[in-house]
Motif scaffolding. Sequence first.
Motif, PDB file in Angstrom:
ATOM      1  N   ILE A  99      -9.167   9.053  18.316  1.00 22.44           N
ATOM      2  CA  ILE A  99     -10.515   8.719  17.848  1.00 22.44           C
ATOM      3  C   ILE A  99     -10.883   9.452  16.563  1.00 22.44           C
ATOM      4  O   ILE A  99     -11.264   8.825  15.557  1.00 22.44           O
ATOM      5  CB  ILE A  99     -11.547   8.998  18.955  1.00 22.44           C
ATOM      6  N   ILE A 100     -10.800  10.773  16.582  1.00 19.08           N
ATOM      7  CA  ILE A 100     -11.189  11.559  15.402  1.00 19.08           C
ATOM      8  C   ILE A 100     -10.319  11.220  14.188  1.00 19.08           C
ATOM      9  O   ILE A 100     -10.855  10.987  13.091  1.00 19.08           O
ATOM     10  CB  ILE A 100     -11.158  13.065  15.712  1.00 19.08           C
ATOM     11  N   PRO A 101      -8.974  11.171  14.315  1.00 20.15           N
ATOM     12  CA  PRO A 101      -8.172  10.799  13.136  1.00 20.15           C
ATOM     13  C   PRO A 101      -8.534   9.437  12.560  1.00 20.15           C
ATOM     14  O   PRO A 101      -8.584   9.268  11.334  1.00 20.15           O
ATOM     15  CB  PRO A 101      -6.734  10.814  13.681  1.00 20.15           C
ATOM     16  N   ALA A 102      -8.806   8.449  13.428  1.00 18.03           N
ATOM     17  CA  ALA A 102      -9.147   7.113  12.943  1.00 18.03           C
ATOM     18  C   ALA A 102     -10.457   7.125  12.165  1.00 18.03           C
ATOM     19  O   ALA A 102     -10.596   6.433  11.144  1.00 18.03           O
ATOM     20  CB  ALA A 102      -9.234   6.144  14.113  1.00 18.03           C
ATOM     21  N   LEU A 103     -11.431   7.885  12.635  1.00 18.20           N
ATOM     22  CA  LEU A 103     -12.713   7.967  11.937  1.00 18.20           C
ATOM     23  C   LEU A 103     -12.577   8.705  10.604  1.00 18.20           C
ATOM     24  O   LEU A 103     -13.127   8.278   9.582  1.00 18.20           O
ATOM     25  CB  LEU A 103     -13.743   8.662  12.832  1.00 18.20           C
ATOM     26  N   GLU A 104     -11.855   9.805  10.616  1.00 14.04           N
ATOM     27  CA  GLU A 104     -11.689  10.570   9.384  1.00 14.04           C
ATOM     28  C   GLU A 104     -10.902   9.789   8.339  1.00 14.04           C
ATOM     29  O   GLU A 104     -11.176   9.908   7.135  1.00 14.04           O
ATOM     30  CB  GLU A 104     -11.014  11.901   9.699  1.00 14.04           C
ATOM     31  N   GLU A 105      -9.940   8.978   8.767  1.00 15.14           N
ATOM     32  CA  GLU A 105      -9.206   8.131   7.826  1.00 15.14           C
ATOM     33  C   GLU A 105     -10.136   7.168   7.098  1.00 15.14           C
ATOM     34  O   GLU A 105      -9.870   6.778   5.962  1.00 15.14           O
ATOM     35  CB  GLU A 105      -8.132   7.331   8.569  1.00 15.14           C
TER      36      GLU A 105
ATOM     37  N   GLU B  43     -16.274   9.772  24.702  1.00 16.79           N
ATOM     38  CA  GLU B  43     -15.143  10.184  23.873  1.00 16.79           C
ATOM     39  C   GLU B  43     -14.377  11.317  24.539  1.00 16.79           C
ATOM     40  O   GLU B  43     -13.146  11.351  24.525  1.00 16.79           O
ATOM     41  CB  GLU B  43     -15.621  10.628  22.484  1.00 16.79           C
ATOM     42  N   VAL B  44     -15.109  12.236  25.139  1.00 14.91           N
ATOM     43  CA  VAL B  44     -14.465  13.365  25.814  1.00 14.91           C
ATOM     44  C   VAL B  44     -13.647  12.874  27.004  1.00 14.91           C
ATOM     45  O   VAL B  44     -12.469  13.227  27.162  1.00 14.91           O
ATOM     46  CB  VAL B  44     -15.505  14.404  26.268  1.00 14.91           C
ATOM     47  N   SER B  45     -14.257  12.068  27.855  1.00 20.05           N
ATOM     48  CA  SER B  45     -13.594  11.656  29.086  1.00 20.05           C
ATOM     49  C   SER B  45     -12.479  10.639  28.853  1.00 20.05           C
ATOM     50  O   SER B  45     -11.669  10.383  29.749  1.00 20.05           O
ATOM     51  CB  SER B  45     -14.609  11.087  30.080  1.00 20.05           C
ATOM     52  N   SER B  46     -12.396  10.072  27.648  1.00 22.69           N
ATOM     53  CA  SER B  46     -11.304   9.140  27.346  1.00 22.69           C
ATOM     54  C   SER B  46      -9.958   9.845  27.205  1.00 22.69           C
ATOM     55  O   SER B  46      -8.906   9.207  27.298  1.00 22.69           O
ATOM     56  CB  SER B  46     -11.604   8.381  26.056  1.00 22.69           C
ATOM     57  N   ASN B  47      -9.992  11.167  26.931  1.00 17.71           N
ATOM     58  CA  ASN B  47      -8.778  11.956  26.684  1.00 17.71           C
ATOM     59  C   ASN B  47      -7.990  11.459  25.474  1.00 17.71           C
ATOM     60  O   ASN B  47      -6.787  11.679  25.365  1.00 17.71           O
ATOM     61  CB  ASN B  47      -7.869  11.970  27.919  1.00 17.71           C
ATOM     62  N   ARG B  48      -8.697  10.791  24.563  1.00 21.53           N
ATOM     63  CA  ARG B  48      -8.059  10.305  23.334  1.00 21.53           C
ATOM     64  C   ARG B  48      -8.789  10.823  22.097  1.00 21.53           C
ATOM     65  O   ARG B  48      -8.603  10.296  21.005  1.00 21.53           O
ATOM     66  CB  ARG B  48      -8.054   8.771  23.327  1.00 21.53           C
ATOM     67  N   LEU B  49      -9.600  11.839  22.289  1.00 18.36           N
ATOM     68  CA  LEU B  49     -10.493  12.301  21.223  1.00 18.36           C
ATOM     69  C   LEU B  49      -9.718  12.822  20.014  1.00 18.36           C
ATOM     70  O   LEU B  49      -9.926  12.361  18.880  1.00 18.36           O
ATOM     71  CB  LEU B  49     -11.426  13.384  21.766  1.00 18.36           C
ATOM     72  N   ASP B  50      -8.843  13.783  20.233  1.00 15.26           N
ATOM     73  CA  ASP B  50      -8.174  14.456  19.119  1.00 15.26           C
ATOM     74  C   ASP B  50      -6.979  13.689  18.570  1.00 15.26           C
ATOM     75  O   ASP B  50      -6.656  13.816  17.385  1.00 15.26           O
ATOM     76  CB  ASP B  50      -7.732  15.856  19.541  1.00 15.26           C
ATOM     77  N   ASP B  51      -6.314  12.890  19.397  1.00 14.01           N
ATOM     78  CA  ASP B  51      -5.106  12.229  18.915  1.00 14.01           C
ATOM     79  C   ASP B  51      -5.352  10.814  18.403  1.00 14.01           C
ATOM     80  O   ASP B  51      -4.527  10.277  17.647  1.00 14.01           O
ATOM     81  CB  ASP B  51      -4.022  12.205  20.005  1.00 14.01           C
TER      82      ASP B  51
END
Length: 275
Positions: free
Chosen positions: A124-130, A114-122
Amino acid sequence: MKKLIALLFVALLLWGFVWVNNKWIVTTEYTIQSEKLPDAFAGKRIVQVSDLHNTEFGNEQKSLVSKVKAANPDVIFITGDLIDSNHYDLGRSLAAVDGLVEMSEVYYVIGNHEVSSNRLDDEIIPALEERGVEVLRNRSVMWEEDGESVRIGGIDDPLMDVFFNEEEFTRNSITEAGLGEEFTLLLAHRPEQLEVYASEGVDAVFAGHAHGGQIRIPGLGGLIAPGQGWFPDMTEGVFESGDTQLILSRGLGNSGFPLRIFNLPEVVVVTLEKE
């Protein structure tokens, strides 16, 4: 013609062997006993899903979702590497999450992918929290039952800060999570930090990352694992250090090398018991 039939037969056997080793999910059950466990949590079942790496298990991940549902979870832990940074497909992984959140509360910590994807904050995390997933990034929450509670904590992967060594980063992350004195279940992607978890007084740790050693040699164990190198000591099972127990999942998917061999994808079920 006989040679052709023989070759086709061998090819079919090889295909079947590879398919079973990479798509046939098994359930492994463990028990955690502790005198610190509140009475209300005796018999509670935790299902751990780890290292999916956006591998597909049936249409809309139905095989994986069915396997978890059959385990009758009280809570579900996702211990990192839900996606694969080399073959990023968030939608495929979210199909599994959509099924899991229908069963119970789902708790999640990030892995190195997740870290190395550079998509964590924009992304991955929003999709999970939704979807209602409890994302634990160096923090903890209370799991309450019949007036009693245990603490569930989660820490970031050390790849978040390459300027710290992994041990120091892990220790700082546990401190930031504020685990307290309650019986504590910690989600942490990396198993090789067991001694740090133990020194911080964590009761039970749920980890992945090792992929079961990727290729398992019957009678010897795993061949190679991230963070441990060749012939790693920690690839599956329950490990203890002091009063700390670490549950290590073989995980579900792959990264780097595309196949699992003698290493069936695994869903882990842990039953809590009062000692």
